[in-house]
Design an enzyme around this catalytic site. Structure first.
Site, PDB file in Angstrom:
ATOM      1  N   GLU A 232       0.858  -1.179   0.000  1.00  0.00           N
ATOM      2  CA  GLU A 232       0.000   0.000   0.000  1.00  0.00           C
ATOM      3  C   GLU A 232       0.901   1.238   0.000  1.00  0.00           C
ATOM      4  OE1 GLU A 232      -3.415  -0.262   2.886  1.00  0.00           O
ATOM      5  OE2 GLU A 232      -2.248  -1.999   3.545  1.00  0.00           O
ATOM      6  N   ARG A 453       4.829 -13.945   8.986  1.00  0.00           N
ATOM      7  CA  ARG A 453       5.484 -12.673   8.746  1.00  0.00           C
ATOM      8  C   ARG A 453       6.799 -12.599   9.521  1.00  0.00           C
ATOM      9  NH1 ARG A 453       1.471  -8.251  10.969  1.00  0.00           N
ATOM     10  NH2 ARG A 453       3.121  -6.896  10.182  1.00  0.00           N
ATOM     11  N   LYS A 463       2.870   1.498  10.959  1.00  0.00           N
ATOM     12  CA  LYS A 463       2.952   2.869  10.442  1.00  0.00           C
ATOM     13  C   LYS A 463       2.395   3.863  11.460  1.00  0.00           C
ATOM     14  CE  LYS A 463       2.467   0.980   5.838  1.00  0.00           C
ATOM     15  NZ  LYS A 463       1.515   0.623   4.786  1.00  0.00           N
TER      16      LYS A 463
END
Length: 742
Positions: A232, A453, A463
């Site tokens: 993204e 992950r 973020k």
């Protein structure tokens, strides 16, 4: 999931049944939760083993994926029972034929080992031919046939076979081989590890495709594997993305396939062109070359057409529920009021009004009509479109409705003919809706495959959390060297090849894991040791005056550019009247076992001459600010052997520089996400403004990210803030593993 809730009322399970229930709870995927009553009743009625339960689970998963329903016909139930061996009985003749076949294929071993080739071994081979065979009956037949072949057991058969000693191998002294090309050694290491690494990735797409779709897929892909990396553009990439990149680009590269770099730009309120360019730079820096760069916005028209098609088929509807109500109805598995309120025509009209900006932001959504009672919450009518009044950085004001991740991601994978849609494990719960959409629409069906992950202890990669730290002034930006962003790691001096090598070292697994930062530190240090040129850096300098050298005199000294790579040659440095050493290399009083500088002591300058302390000068605070020494030249004799060696720089050819030392950003391994500022380690960044750098570093002052092993003090890289007149160095890692984490 708790399968025990499906036991008959008042039923008390045996120990074996309780163990089986625990096994089901652990192994059964959520997608087949509605089949658990059937599985539990089968366990009770037929006294099933865990092997049979496992077979039943596999059958139910396959059945659901192919049929997409939770009810079985009688014929389908019969097939389900057979998958677990229920109702299957093998005749003595069938068992005897299977045993004969197994013994015949292993006759050489049988004759050699006689009765010490255990019957249980042959039993496992018979089970591969007849999965649900009766063990006791089969073992009896095996023993009988072994006796027919070998005859009765002898005394020799009752003794274990004699152990034969293997001849000792002669020890051959291995000569140390010095490779001229260290990069060749690195590539060999990677290749060996990658062969083991990729075995966990499925080789083929598990889904059957429509013939006409498959024909188009073969035409588009040429039969090659297609993967994609879909970030993204609303922030900077972090080290977790490096694993995703390594997996998607690396796997496609290994099998001769191709990889898209696709920007998931469906949220214009937080997306910027700067993030797009930053991501492109990070991908290229890590050594990955996309086959094509695409954007979700490239497909907005096609996605809209898919939404219209679903509404026309009564598989999507416009809903006016707010976020809180959506969550509540999903939790209670209740149909929203709008689910069946409007006709297809009315839903089409409302959706068109959403598109043309007739409603306020957030007032209406388009939802997929799947199953509000589904055990997987992501299948309870997920949102496909929502209203947002933000200009898009690529499409401008054309759209005020934007597709959700659940709607767009799978369809664009299908549009781009992605064969392996690899994503981290938290997206596993979305696989059901992913498969539902690509199955219900006439598109290619990609295969989603999840991996764990990459998570590092003591690191923040969210973020939102990073933005909190930047806004509070704790960090100097998203490329702060204390961050695990790719930009921060690059600025810190982490080489791209070493980061990829780290991804190899952590491997590919589906189990959740958190990796110690010391593992990353070790990989970086090992790589830099092989590749970084050597230099001298004095971080906290103290002046040393050599009284028996003239002010204009310099003594040239040669030192290797890289001691482990002779092909790089040597570099000249100079001893002058004034040199500088580390303040830590001086003590006001000598003591046993201390080999560095102290009053009256002799130490050797690294690659240079011994020097003897004759005096010291203190400042007003009583702190030593200058050391007076004599140089012992080669023609002079030493009174005793010198044990201490220290690094140094000369005033003649050194230059002031700024050195930044970094340690762990947070006080512990698990920072409190709700109180990040208080969790910050105030000593995570220490700056020295008057350090001294030698000519090698001075020559690279404007070459950002150039790495050096500064002997005895660590690995350093030229920072982005550097210029010809102002050198700034970041410590990448220490020379050895320390208690402080990077």
């Amino acid at each position: 999931m708790d399968p025990s809730q499906y036991l008959p009322e008042g039923y008390s399970p045996s120990k074996k049944e309780q163990a089986t229930l625990n096994f089901i709870a652990k192994k059964a995927p959520r997608s087949i939760e509605r089949f658990l009553p059937l599985l539990v009743s089968s366990m009770i009625d037929y006294n099933l083993s865990q092997k049979q339960i496992t077979a039943g689970l596999h059958h139910l998963v396959d059945f659901y994926q192919k049929e997409r329903k939770y009810e079985m016909t009688e014929e389908e139930k019969e097939s389900y029972h057979k998958s677990m061996g229920i109702g299957i009985e093998y005749s003595d003749l069938e068992i005897s034929i299977a045993v004969d076949k197994v013994l015949e294929e292993n006759m050489e071993q049988l004759l050699e080992r006689r009765y010490f080739a255990p019957s249980a071994f042959y039993m496992s081979l018979v089970s591969a031919l007849l999965p649900w065979v009766d063990t006791k009956k089969t073992l009896a037949i095996i023993e009988e046939k072994m006796a027919q072949i070998l005859g009765p057991k002898t005394e020799a058969d009752l003794k274990p076979p004699a152990k034969t000693k293997k001849p000792k191998k002669e020890k051959v002294k291995k000569e140390k081989k010095v490779k001229d090309n260290e990069e060749e050694k690195e590539s060999e290491f990677k290749e060996v590890d990658l062969e083991k690494l990729w075995t966990s990735v499925p080789q083929y797409n598990r889904y059957e495709q429509r013939p006409e779709i498959m024909e188009e897929h073969e035409r588009v892909t040429g039969g090659k594997v297609f993967t994609r990396f879909p970030p993204e553009p609303n922030g900077f990439l972090h080290i977790g993305h490096s694993k995703a990149m390594f997996l998607n680009f690396g796997y496609a590269r290994r099998v001769g396939g191709k990889t898209y770099l696709r920007f998931d730009d469906t949220n214009p309120s937080v997306e910027k062109d700067d993030f797009v360019e930053g991501i492109k730079h990070d991908v290229k820096w890590l050594g990955h070359e996309p086959f094509n760069v695409t954007y979700t916005s490239d497909y907005f028209d096609r996605l809209y057409d898919c939404a219209i098609d679903l509404i026309k088929r009564d598989l999507a509807y416009v809903d006016d529920q707010q976020k809180v109500d959506v969550a509540l109805f999903r939790k209670e598995k209740k149909n929203p009021p709008c689910r069946d309120k409007y006709s297809v025509e009315e839903n089409l009209r409302l959706f068109e009004m959403m598109r043309t900006g007739c409603f306020p932001a957030g007032s209406f959504t388009l939802r997929l009509k799947i199953d509000m009672a589904h055990p997987n919450p992501n299948m309870r009518d997920p949102i496909a479109y929502r209203i947002q009044y933000y200009p898009h950085n690529r499409t401008g004001d054309k759209w005020c409705i934007y597709p959700s991740y659940d709607f767009s991601h799978c369809l664009i994978d299908a549009f781009e003919h992605i064969s392996h849609s690899m994503c981290s494990i938290e997206f596993g719960s979305r696989r059901d809706s992913y498969d539902w959409l690509t199955h219900i629409l006439p598109v290619y069906r990609p295969m989603q495959w999840e991996f764990s992950r990459l998570e590092l202890e003591g690191a923040v990669m969210s973020k939102r959390h990073i933005n909190t730290l930047v806004t509070a002034g704790v960090l100097c930006g998203y490329d702060d060297p204390r961050l695990m962003t790719i930009a921060g790691l690059r600025r810190r001096g982490f080489p791209a090849d070493a980061i990829n090598k780290f991804c190899v070292s952590v491997g590919i697994t589906r189990a959740k894991q958190t990796t110690s930062k010391h593992v990353l530190e070790h990989v970086i240090r090992t790589h830099l040791d092989a590749h970084a040129d050597r230099a001298f850096l004095v971080i906290d300098p103290i002046k040393v005056t050599l009284r028996n050298i003239e002010p204009s005199e310099v003594i040239p000294i040669m030192r290797p550019v890289h001691p482990k790579d002779k092909s790089k040659g040597e570099r000249e440095i100079n001893i002058s009247k004034v040199i500088y050493i580390e303040r830590d290399d001086w003590r006001d009083e000598d003591e046993p076992g201390y080999y560095r500088m102290a009053p009256g002591k002799t130490v050797c300058l690294r690659y240079g001459y011994p020097i003897t302390v004759v005096d010291s000068v203190k400042d007003e605070s009583g702190k030593v600010c200058e050391i007076i020494c004599d140089v012992i030249r080669p023609d002079q004799k030493l009174k005793k052997k010198v044990k201490g060696f220290i690094h140094w720089v000369s005033e003649h050819d050194s230059k002031d520089c700024e050195v930044r030392l970094y340690t762990n950003l947070f006080k512990g391994d698990k920072p409190d996400p709700e109180n990040l500022i208080a969790s910050v380690n105030t000593g995570s960044k220490v700056v020295y403004h008057k350090s001294k750098a030698d000519p090698a570093i001075i020559g690279a002052a404007e070459t950002v990210n150039t790495a050096f092993q500064c002997e005895r003090v660590g690995y350093f890289a030229i920072d982005d803030d550097s210029s010809k007149d102002h050198i700034v160095l970041n410590r990448t890692v220490t020379l050895k593993e320390s208690k402080d984490k990077i």
